[in-house]
Design a protein around this motif. Structure first.
Motif, mmCIF file in Angstrom:
data_model
loop_
_atom_site.group_PDB
_atom_site.id
_atom_site.type_symbol
_atom_site.label_atom_id
_atom_site.label_comp_id
_atom_site.label_asym_id
_atom_site.label_seq_id
_atom_site.Cartn_x
_atom_site.Cartn_y
_atom_site.Cartn_z
ATOM 1 N N ARG A 46 33.491 72.308 48.097
ATOM 2 C CA ARG A 46 32.894 72.729 49.373
ATOM 3 C C ARG A 46 32.851 74.249 49.369
ATOM 4 O O ARG A 46 33.791 74.905 48.922
ATOM 5 N N ASP A 84 27.083 71.015 52.222
ATOM 6 C CA ASP A 84 28.169 71.398 51.318
ATOM 7 C C ASP A 84 28.901 72.650 51.778
ATOM 8 O O ASP A 84 29.712 73.209 51.048
ATOM 9 N N ALA A 86 31.337 74.501 54.668
ATOM 10 C CA ALA A 86 32.309 74.312 55.750
ATOM 11 C C ALA A 86 32.480 75.646 56.465
ATOM 12 O O ALA A 86 32.735 76.661 55.819
#
Length: 133
Positions: A46, A84, A86
């Motif tokens: 991520r 993808d 955060a």
């Protein structure tokens, strides 16, 4: 073209993450940290952005800026899907933990691989850090 994010940290992922951070800087997005993090349970990467803007204007506003910045990437850089990414605010536990071990300057793009480390009893399997302030 869009970036394929998987179990291995690829050169395309590293290039895309650095280019996205620079594009966000040009949009004057306050980015205290930017890094790839391997999720231990899912074994996928991520791209994590830490910004006080998540707290002040909300994560959706930051995701909109990520989309805008992605459109400004050079043609030879693959676009990072927002799924993808955060978005964390600068009070997030993960950010506070990592910044006790790593510090970079507040601008620019670094490339620090942080693998198999333990910080205050918390294991970090793998990370690739561009900025940590």
């Amino acid at each position: 073209s869009e970036l394929l994010v998987g179990e291995q940290l690829s050169e395309d992922m590293i290039r895309s993450g650095g280019a996205l951070l620079l594009a966000l800087d040009k949009l004057n997005v306050i980015t205290k940290a930017a890094f790839w993090l391997l999720s231990p349970g899912e074994r996928t990467w991520r791209y994590v952005l830490v910004s006080p803007e998540v707290r002040t204007v909300g994560p959706k506003a930051l995701y909109r800026k990520v989309t805008t910045a992605s459109k400004r990437l050079p043609a030879d850089v693959k676009h990072l899907p927002t799924t993808d990414v955060a978005a964390l605010d600068d009070r997030a536990e993960l950010y506070m933990l990592l910044r006790t071990a790593i510090a970079t300057g507040p601008t620019g793009v670094n490339g620090i691989r942080f693998t198999q480390n333990v910080i205050n009893g918390h294991k970090i399997d793998d990370a690739y850090i561009y900025r940590m302030t």
